[in-house]
Design a protein around this motif. Structure first.
Motif, PDB file in Angstrom:
ATOM      1  N   LEU A 122     -28.677   7.888  -0.363  1.00 37.00           N
ATOM      2  CA  LEU A 122     -28.127   9.058  -1.049  1.00 37.00           C
ATOM      3  C   LEU A 122     -26.997   9.703  -0.257  1.00 37.00           C
ATOM      4  CD1 LEU A 122     -28.615  10.938  -3.518  1.00 37.00           C
ATOM      5  CD2 LEU A 122     -30.130  12.273  -2.076  1.00 37.00           C
ATOM      6  N   GLN A 136     -19.322   7.653 -10.234  1.00 40.63           N
ATOM      7  CA  GLN A 136     -20.402   8.582  -9.882  1.00 40.63           C
ATOM      8  C   GLN A 136     -21.208   8.129  -8.655  1.00 40.63           C
ATOM      9  OE1 GLN A 136     -20.591   6.451 -12.402  1.00 40.63           O
ATOM     10  NE2 GLN A 136     -22.394   5.327 -11.774  1.00 40.63           N
ATOM     11  N   PHE A 138     -23.940   6.585  -8.022  1.00 41.36           N
ATOM     12  CA  PHE A 138     -25.283   6.097  -8.322  1.00 41.36           C
ATOM     13  C   PHE A 138     -25.138   4.845  -9.177  1.00 41.36           C
ATOM     14  CE2 PHE A 138     -25.670  10.620  -7.697  1.00 41.36           C
ATOM     15  CZ  PHE A 138     -26.760  10.720  -6.856  1.00 41.36           C
ATOM     16  N   GLY A 220     -29.548   6.464 -10.057  1.00 46.33           N
ATOM     17  CA  GLY A 220     -29.012   7.275 -11.150  1.00 46.33           C
ATOM     18  C   GLY A 220     -29.958   7.434 -12.318  1.00 46.33           C
TER      19      GLY A 220
ATOM     20  N   VAL B 160     -25.184  15.303 -14.849  1.00 43.20           N
ATOM     21  CA  VAL B 160     -26.458  15.154 -14.160  1.00 43.20           C
ATOM     22  C   VAL B 160     -27.517  15.920 -14.933  1.00 43.20           C
ATOM     23  CG1 VAL B 160     -27.702  15.459 -11.990  1.00 43.20           C
ATOM     24  CG2 VAL B 160     -25.248  15.032 -11.963  1.00 43.20           C
ATOM     25  N   GLN B 194     -32.168  12.885 -12.488  1.00 45.25           N
ATOM     26  CA  GLN B 194     -32.825  13.114 -11.201  1.00 45.25           C
ATOM     27  C   GLN B 194     -34.185  13.763 -11.426  1.00 45.25           C
ATOM     28  OE1 GLN B 194     -31.883  11.606  -8.816  1.00 45.25           O
ATOM     29  NE2 GLN B 194     -29.746  11.807  -8.249  1.00 45.25           N
ATOM     30  N   THR B 203     -26.996  15.951  -5.581  1.00 37.71           N
ATOM     31  CA  THR B 203     -26.015  15.159  -6.329  1.00 37.71           C
ATOM     32  C   THR B 203     -24.746  15.959  -6.590  1.00 37.71           C
ATOM     33  OG1 THR B 203     -27.851  14.035  -7.420  1.00 37.71           O
ATOM     34  CG2 THR B 203     -25.685  13.751  -8.404  1.00 37.71           C
ATOM     35  N   ASP B 207     -20.787  15.259  -5.223  1.00 39.34           N
ATOM     36  CA  ASP B 207     -19.842  14.671  -6.183  1.00 39.34           C
ATOM     37  C   ASP B 207     -18.937  15.747  -6.766  1.00 39.34           C
ATOM     38  OD1 ASP B 207     -18.496  13.411  -8.217  1.00 39.34           O
ATOM     39  OD2 ASP B 207     -20.251  12.404  -9.037  1.00 39.34           O
TER      40      ASP B 207
END
Lengths: 282, 289
Positions: A122, A136, A138, A220, B160, B194, B203, B207
């Motif tokens: 991660l 992205q 993932f 993901g 997400v 997630q 995340t 990002d």
């Protein structure tokens, strides 16, 4: 004394039975919980269905089956050459001193908890892929890279012992016929150890397909058939792991049904591993 | 001789196991929520449910325990679904939920202890400061895929979301109309999914093109992310409380029947002034004014 012997025998027998009983109970439990959903949806619809929307009672796990296979194959493509290379090096080429350093290192790799692999993925691998491919991050690729590292210890250990168990005479005969060390490795030793090496690959595959935590953290988890190696992916284990916490009722049963499919996959791999002849040179 | 030693060892082990299992029923004999005059309340209760409510419940239990040292409150997670089911089955004394009860679950006694806003979060490097519920809807259903369509720098949006069944996701898709009666949950299938608030925040923090959501309480405590305003209303305590900030949800405590004993004492404490002070101290909004 005789009664005593019998006692001990009985106790040891019970110990042996407990392990088997564990397998039987777990299988019974998973099938009992998961089967109703498979029956309701239909086995073919369940494994070939493209859409997973448990809160809408749509249960199709084809994307997860495809995801598990893709990530696993990716891990094997990356991990097997490195693993076998390392095994050949340790069994044939490295000096004992170097093996003494390498061996504990590899054992340590096997001992790292999978959540740590996930965390590493991660924080290092996902951002790296994000930067290089401008997406992205993932992805199947991230999952495969981390799993490749995770299956290395299994592949290295099993194939190393397979290579070591090739009778010395084979190598000596090969060398005395004038072939070089590398020629002997390539043409005699590795082919003679191929059954053990195949077993190593299958065991590694079993490990990869069953891994959950690390994959959840880096893949993901989108319930879609991945379009490419850079698409996010959800595996069978990830499907169970990520949704188990909040699932109830039929949703939960559908996760058990996912477990049945996973169980069948792992069982097939184990059977395949057992079918391989054990002795070198056969 | 050796066999005799082994036998003795096994006997000892069996006795030891017997001794331990013998203890268990004795422990359960302690009556739950037993009231004694000089100590206030004592006894033990168990709770489980929403992982969003859990940390708050733990804080409340800590303060409650300081005042009532003879009590034990065992709090587990599991999710809203688990909390509701456990309360209905009588497996726990109090269940916790971070979503409103469905009609078929209404037989439970419910106590609204707090209100939680769901913050929409983006990376701090993102130029976007405000989105309309309409835009959020379009982003999450895949109609808008690039930040430049909503006033940001060009870049593909990484959507997400949380896993299906999560209380936060349930509240989010309901409050933003991503979920409709006829079509169900329309979250774009390629969204990164997630399994925890922490994973969502990690995340988003990593990002620059990601968008996600988390409970206001968790988001406010987190670094590396930015909360954006919805329909021009900032995600602040006042706006959630006043209802001007659209994406908010209740925190519920659930019991199977009218609570008694320690469960009642604990709920009274939570809904009382002291408990509500703890709640507002943790960035959640008081349920009672």
């Amino acid at each position: 004394m005789k009664a005593c012997e019998h006692m001990i025998q009985l106790i040891l027998f019970i110990c042996a039975i407990i392990a088997v009983l564990g397998v039987i109970l777990i299988s019974y439990f998973i099938i009992n919980e998961g089967y109703p959903v498979i029956r309701k949806v239909g086995i073919w619809e369940f494994i070939s269905g493209q859409k997973w929307a448990p809160t809408k009672e749509i249960y199709g796990i084809y994307p997860m089956i495809a995801g598990s296979l893709l990530v696993t194959i990716g891990a094997l493509v990356l991990g097997v050459p490195i693993g076998i290379g390392c095994a050949i090096f340790m069994a044939e080429l490295a000096r004992p001193r170097i093996v003494e350093i390498l061996k504990p290192g590899i054992e340590l790799l096997a001992g790292i908890p999978s959540v740590i692999y996930g965390l590493y993925g991660l924080t290092v691998i996902v951002p790296f892929i994000r930067k290089v491919f401008n997406n992205q991050g993932f992805s199947v690729l991230a999952g495969s890279i981390v799993l490749a590292v995770m299956i290395l210890p299994t592949i290295i250990n099993v194939s190393e012992s397979a290579i070591r168990s090739v009778p010395k005479e084979y190598k000596e005969a090969s060398l005395s016929l004038g072939s070089s060390h590398w020629q002997s490795i390539k043409n005699v030793i590795v082919p003679a150890a191929h059954s053990g090496i195949t077993a190593a690959v299958i065991l590694g595959m079993g490990r990869a397909i069953g891994e959950t935590m690390a994959v959840i953290m880096i893949a993901g988890n989108s319930p879609l058939v991945p379009e490419s190696l850079l698409s996010p992916v959800r595996t069978l284990t990830g499907n169970i792991g990520i949704e188990m916490g909040y699932a109830s009722g039929e949703h939960q049963q559908a996760l058990f049904a996912t477990g049945i499919v996973l169980f069948v996959f792992v069982m097939l791999l184990n059977i395949a591993a057992n079918l391989i002849p054990k002795k070198a040179g056969e | 001789m050796r066999i005799r030693k082994i036998l003795a060892f096994i006997c000892a082990a069996v006795l030891l196991i017997g001794a331990f299992t013998g203890c268990a029923p004795a422990e359960t004999k302690v009556p739950a929520g037993n009231k004694t005059e000089e100590d206030g309340v004592s006894g033990s209760i168990t709770m489980n449910g929403s992982t969003s409510v859990q940390p708050l419940a733990e804080e409340l239990a800590k303060v409650f325990k300081d005042k009532n040292p003879n009590t034990t409150i065992d709090i587990q997670g599991g999710g809203s679904g688990v909390g509701i089911k456990s309360a209905a089955d009588g497996v726990v004394d109090i269940g916790m939920s971070s979503r409103d009860l469905k009609p078929e679950e209404k037989s439970l006694k419910e106590f609204k202890i707090a209100v939680d806003g769901i913050a929409v979060i983006v990376n701090p490097n993102n130029k976007v400061e405000d989105l309309s519920t309409e835009q959020i809807f379009k982003i999450y259903t895949g109609e808008i895929t690039d930040w430049k369509e909503v006033g940001g720098d060009s870049g593909e949006i990484t959507v997400v979301t949380r896993e299906e069944g999560s209380g936060t996701r349930g509240a989010f898709i309901e409050l933003t109309k991503i979920e409709s009666k006829s079509e169900g949950d329309r979250t774009v299938a390629s969204a990164i999914t997630q399994g925890s608030t922490g994973a969502v925040i990690a995340t988003i923090a990593g990002d620059p093109n990601a968008i996600g959501y988390a409970s206001f309480g968790s988001a406010k405590e987190s670094t590396g992310i930015k909360m954006i305003s919805i329909d021009g209303k900032a995600c602040t305590e006042e706006n959630i409380y006043s209802g001007e900030y659209k994406i908010s949800r209740p925190f519920l405590m659930l019991t199977k029947a009218e609570p008694t004993g320690l469960a009642k004492a604990f709920l009274d404490f939570i809904l009382g002034e002291e408990g509500q002070t703890v709640i507002s101290g943790h960035n959640y909004l008081k349920a009672v004014k």
